[in-house]
Write an enzyme that holds these catalytic residues in place. Structure first.
Site, PDB file in Angstrom:
ATOM      1  N   HIS A 143       0.841  -1.205   0.000  1.00 37.78           N
ATOM      2  CA  HIS A 143       0.000   0.000   0.000  1.00 37.78           C
ATOM      3  C   HIS A 143       0.879   1.259   0.000  1.00 37.78           C
ATOM      4  O   HIS A 143       0.592   2.218  -0.702  1.00 37.78           O
ATOM      5  CB  HIS A 143      -0.884   0.051   1.259  1.00 37.78           C
ATOM      6  CG  HIS A 143      -1.906  -1.045   1.368  1.00 37.78           C
ATOM      7  ND1 HIS A 143      -2.031  -1.834   2.489  1.00 37.78           N
ATOM      8  CD2 HIS A 143      -2.864  -1.473   0.510  1.00 37.78           C
ATOM      9  CE1 HIS A 143      -3.028  -2.690   2.315  1.00 37.78           C
ATOM     10  NE2 HIS A 143      -3.547  -2.509   1.131  1.00 37.78           N
ATOM     11  N   LYS A 150     -17.979  -5.985   6.697  1.00 32.81           N
ATOM     12  CA  LYS A 150     -16.720  -6.663   6.400  1.00 32.81           C
ATOM     13  C   LYS A 150     -15.940  -6.799   7.702  1.00 32.81           C
ATOM     14  O   LYS A 150     -15.594  -5.798   8.323  1.00 32.81           O
ATOM     15  CB  LYS A 150     -15.925  -5.833   5.368  1.00 32.81           C
ATOM     16  CG  LYS A 150     -14.925  -6.670   4.593  1.00 32.81           C
ATOM     17  CD  LYS A 150     -14.391  -5.888   3.402  1.00 32.81           C
ATOM     18  CE  LYS A 150     -13.137  -6.542   2.861  1.00 32.81           C
ATOM     19  NZ  LYS A 150     -12.542  -5.806   1.761  1.00 32.81           N
ATOM     20  N   ARG A 193      -2.322  -6.017  -8.368  1.00 39.16           N
ATOM     21  CA  ARG A 193      -1.218  -6.923  -8.045  1.00 39.16           C
ATOM     22  C   ARG A 193      -1.025  -7.995  -9.100  1.00 39.16           C
ATOM     23  O   ARG A 193       0.079  -8.366  -9.435  1.00 39.16           O
ATOM     24  CB  ARG A 193      -1.473  -7.621  -6.702  1.00 39.16           C
ATOM     25  CG  ARG A 193      -1.159  -6.751  -5.537  1.00 39.16           C
ATOM     26  CD  ARG A 193      -1.749  -7.300  -4.296  1.00 39.16           C
ATOM     27  NE  ARG A 193      -3.190  -7.202  -4.330  1.00 39.16           N
ATOM     28  CZ  ARG A 193      -3.982  -7.410  -3.292  1.00 39.16           C
ATOM     29  NH1 ARG A 193      -3.458  -7.780  -2.147  1.00 39.16           N
ATOM     30  NH2 ARG A 193      -5.277  -7.276  -3.380  1.00 39.16           N
ATOM     31  N   SER A 230      -2.889  -7.748   3.042  1.00 35.03           N
ATOM     32  CA  SER A 230      -3.109  -7.609   4.485  1.00 35.03           C
ATOM     33  C   SER A 230      -3.440  -8.970   5.102  1.00 35.03           C
ATOM     34  O   SER A 230      -2.999  -9.275   6.215  1.00 35.03           O
ATOM     35  CB  SER A 230      -4.255  -6.632   4.753  1.00 35.03           C
ATOM     36  OG  SER A 230      -3.977  -5.377   4.206  1.00 35.03           O
TER      37      SER A 230
END
Ligand code: ADP
Length: 159
Positions: free
Chosen positions: A17, A41, A90, A128
């Site tokens: 990030h 979430k 990514r 993450s």
């Protein structure tokens, strides 16, 4: 003035990030890292904690700030006068979802454009979730997150 928004969960912020923030800050006059506060979430860190870790990571940038938001991203962008959304890609696996998201956002608000920054190869594996898994198993996460985040992770996981 080019105002950009870099939205995400950042649970927690990683060097992947930070690499995107660094590059996005160079193509924006003002960059807002926007932490999504989505109660549906499940996140490890509270939104305030996620913001605090980002704040620490961006302290050397004078055109980058952090804020939390909820609701529609485009509504938030509008309220900030932002016309650019930054997202990191990514791998090809990210692409389909990101394309759908960007096109939906543009349908709702046609003054906003999404700019995709391709991840630095060095961080293309990093997420993450992976960091949380490694931390849970007492693995070395120093290559993935800042020392500040590493401490917070250890604390929250009782390591
Ligand atoms: P979200 O839940 O919105 O995917 P994330 O915090 O996982 O939130 O990611 C926020 C943004 O950062 C996304 O655009 C994602 O593709 C990008 N990102 C995540 N990890 C990396 C990484 N290792 N390198 C570059 N970009 C990344």
């Amino acid at each position: 003035m080019k105002i950009s928004i870099y939205p995400g969960s950042f649970d927690p912020i990683t060097y992947g990030h930070i690499d995107i923030i660094d590059r996005a800050s160079k193509i924006s006059d003002r960059l807002i890292v926007a932490v999504l506060n989505n109660p549906e979430k499940k996140s490890l860190f509270k939104v305030e904690e996620r913001c605090e870790m980002i704040k620490d990571a961006i302290k050397t940038y004078d055109n980058v700030e952090v804020e939390s938001f909820d609701g529609l991203l485009v509504d938030y962008a509008k309220s900030k006068g932002a016309n650019i959304i930054i997202r990191g890609l990514r791998a090809v696996t990210d692409f389909e979802y990101e394309l759908q998201l960007a096109q939906t956002n543009r349908q709702i608000y046609d003054k906003v454009d999404t700019i995709f920054l391709l991840t630095n190869i060095q961080y293309s594996y990093l997420s993450s979730s992976i960091v949380k898994q490694v931390a849970k198993e007492n693995g070395d996460i120093s290559k993935f997150v800042t020392p500040f985040v590493s401490d917070k992770l250890k604390k929250i996981l009782n390591k």
